[in-house]
Write a protein that holds these residues in place. Structure first.
Motif, PDB file in Angstrom:
ATOM      1  N   ASP A  97       6.577  -2.647  31.049  1.00 39.32           N
ATOM      2  CA  ASP A  97       5.698  -2.783  32.207  1.00 39.32           C
ATOM      3  C   ASP A  97       5.072  -4.169  32.184  1.00 39.32           C
ATOM      4  O   ASP A  97       4.988  -4.812  31.151  1.00 39.32           O
ATOM      5  CB  ASP A  97       4.579  -1.736  32.162  1.00 39.32           C
ATOM      6  N   GLU A 101       0.537  -6.780  36.797  1.00 40.89           N
ATOM      7  CA  GLU A 101       0.433  -5.886  37.953  1.00 40.89           C
ATOM      8  C   GLU A 101      -0.795  -4.973  37.886  1.00 40.89           C
ATOM      9  O   GLU A 101      -0.999  -4.148  38.774  1.00 40.89           O
ATOM     10  CB  GLU A 101       1.703  -5.044  38.083  1.00 40.89           C
ATOM     11  N   SER A 104      -2.861  -4.672  41.029  1.00 41.38           N
ATOM     12  CA  SER A 104      -2.358  -3.875  42.153  1.00 41.38           C
ATOM     13  C   SER A 104      -2.657  -2.390  41.940  1.00 41.38           C
ATOM     14  O   SER A 104      -2.895  -1.645  42.894  1.00 41.38           O
ATOM     15  CB  SER A 104      -0.876  -4.166  42.404  1.00 41.38           C
ATOM     16  N   GLY A 118       2.030   4.215  38.073  1.00 41.23           N
ATOM     17  CA  GLY A 118       3.092   3.276  38.414  1.00 41.23           C
ATOM     18  C   GLY A 118       4.339   4.045  38.826  1.00 41.23           C
ATOM     19  O   GLY A 118       4.561   5.160  38.384  1.00 41.23           O
ATOM     20  N   LYS A 120       8.229   3.259  38.739  1.00 41.02           N
ATOM     21  CA  LYS A 120       9.249   2.305  38.318  1.00 41.02           C
ATOM     22  C   LYS A 120      10.384   2.351  39.315  1.00 41.02           C
ATOM     23  O   LYS A 120      11.267   3.183  39.227  1.00 41.02           O
ATOM     24  CB  LYS A 120       9.750   2.674  36.921  1.00 41.02           C
ATOM     25  N   VAL A 192       5.901  -0.454  40.762  1.00 45.97           N
ATOM     26  CA  VAL A 192       5.767  -1.485  39.739  1.00 45.97           C
ATOM     27  C   VAL A 192       7.151  -1.938  39.287  1.00 45.97           C
ATOM     28  O   VAL A 192       8.129  -1.223  39.458  1.00 45.97           O
ATOM     29  CB  VAL A 192       4.978  -0.972  38.506  1.00 45.97           C
ATOM     30  N   ARG A 193       7.195  -3.143  38.764  1.00 46.39           N
ATOM     31  CA  ARG A 193       8.460  -3.634  38.222  1.00 46.39           C
ATOM     32  C   ARG A 193       8.705  -2.964  36.876  1.00 46.39           C
ATOM     33  O   ARG A 193       7.783  -2.471  36.236  1.00 46.39           O
ATOM     34  CB  ARG A 193       8.379  -5.145  38.017  1.00 46.39           C
TER      35      ARG A 193
END
Ligand code: UDP
Ligand code: MG
Length: 321
Positions: A97, A101, A104, A118, A120, A192-193
């Motif tokens: 993670d 972020e 956000s 989050g 993914k 989230v990335r």
């Protein structure tokens, strides 16, 4: 204290220094008072040594270390107990993670959500795991009624009262949004990335995902929010009982009408169903008795508690207005 970042760590020696740097730059940018709570879940590599070093060099670091591996739920639960922040953030230690972020997630909290998870979007894990976890998330979402895509993301932000009012043990960390949602907290998600694991290996392989489905049943019963055991087992028992009775009633009337006495296969099938139904009903009753015992002192969570006021307090507030 504004923020507590809780990080479960199990054999992540290589990732920790990078993670710490990334967290530091994210948290500095945010401003406010913050702390990191690293929970070493019985690592057998050099993780604890690395954490000791971080602790030496920073005023923000707390470290708790287990003597053995209790699992991620235990690590989170202990971290939550220590957290002093108004907002609690959890993040995995494996660099999958991205700490940048965090803002956000926090923005979502500002909108009045109590727990932000989050999501993914492009999960960077082996396809078998992604596939099983899709099924897991779908089933969990249908059963729990919370429309999230990714219940088990390690990257989350909570208002502090959420972490104080849920108990996470066993492997129930997968269901934190469900546990919180059932307590009446507002739960939402942000994309989230997600990165490939850079160092070390995953501690939750394909094999352990199956446990998630068993745990879902546990969550349904143990938290007593979704299901009473007798309501659940009782329903199954009634359906089986009724189906089992149908042929008996049918053949009974045939016999009244003068048909000869004969044992039919379908009749035997019906008997089996009736017997199974009685068993299931008794299991439900037993489960209900057990859960009634442990439910004697349930932990109801208040949204607000306005205690009685004194005459003078009321006078004061009238003067102000
Ligand atoms: N973890 C832990 N105890 C365990 C297993 C995992 O504290 O028994 C931590 C691990 O160090 C990581 C996070 O939980 O920070 C997520 O674990 P992992 O990345 O192995 O799971 P995955 O992302 O593969 O589902
Ligand atoms: Mg991971």
């Amino acid at each position: 204290m504004d923020f507590s970042v809780v990080i479960p760590v199990y054999n992540e020696e290589e990732s920790l220094p990078e993670l710490f740097d990334a967290l530091e730059s994210a948290m500095r940018e945010l401003g406010g008072e913050y702390e990191y709570i690293f929970v070493d879940d019985g690592s057998v590599d050099r993780s604890l040594a690395v954490l000791r070093e971080l602790h030496q060099n920073s005023t923000h670091v707390k470290v708790i270390s287990f003597r053995r591996n209790y699992g991620k739920s235990a690590a989170l639960s202990v971290g939550f107990k220590q957290a002093r922040g108004d907002v609690v953030i959890t993040i995995d230690a494996d660099l999958q993670d991205d700490p940048s972020e965090i803002p956000s997630l926090l923005r979502k909290l500002d909108e009045g959500v109590d727990l932000v998870s989050g999501w993914k979007r492009n999960r960077q894990d082996p396809w078998t795991k992604v596939f099983l976890s899709r099924i897991f998330n779908y089933v969990t979402s249908v059963i729990s009624g919370f429309r999230l895509h990714d219940f088990n993301c390690g990257f989350k932000a909570y208002e502090s009262n959420v972490v104080r009012s849920i108990s996470v043990y066993g492997e129930l960390h997968r269901f934190i949004p469900v546990l919180a949602g059932w307590e009446g907290y507002k739960v939402d998600e942000v994309r989230v990335r997600h990165f490939k694991r850079k160092y070390g290996k995953s501690k939750y392989g394909r094999k352990r995902i199956l446990n998630g489905f068993f745990d879902l049943i546990t969550v349904m019963f143990v938290t007593r929010r979704a299901m009473n055991p007798l309501h659940f087992f009782g329903r199954i028992a009634i359906v089986l009982f009724v189906i089992g009775m149908l042929p008996q009633v049918y053949f009974f009337f045939q016999w009244l009408g003068g048909a000869g006495l004969r044992v039919r296969p379908i009749m035997l099938g019906g008997f089996v169903m009736i017997i199974v139904a009685l068993h299931i009903a008794s299991i439900g009753l037993l489960a209900e008795l057990i859960s009634a015992r442990s439910a004697r002192d349930p932990n109801y969570i208040f949204k607000e508690f306005l205690a009685g006021r004194s005459e003078s307090q009321i006078g004061e507030s009238k003067e102000k207005t």
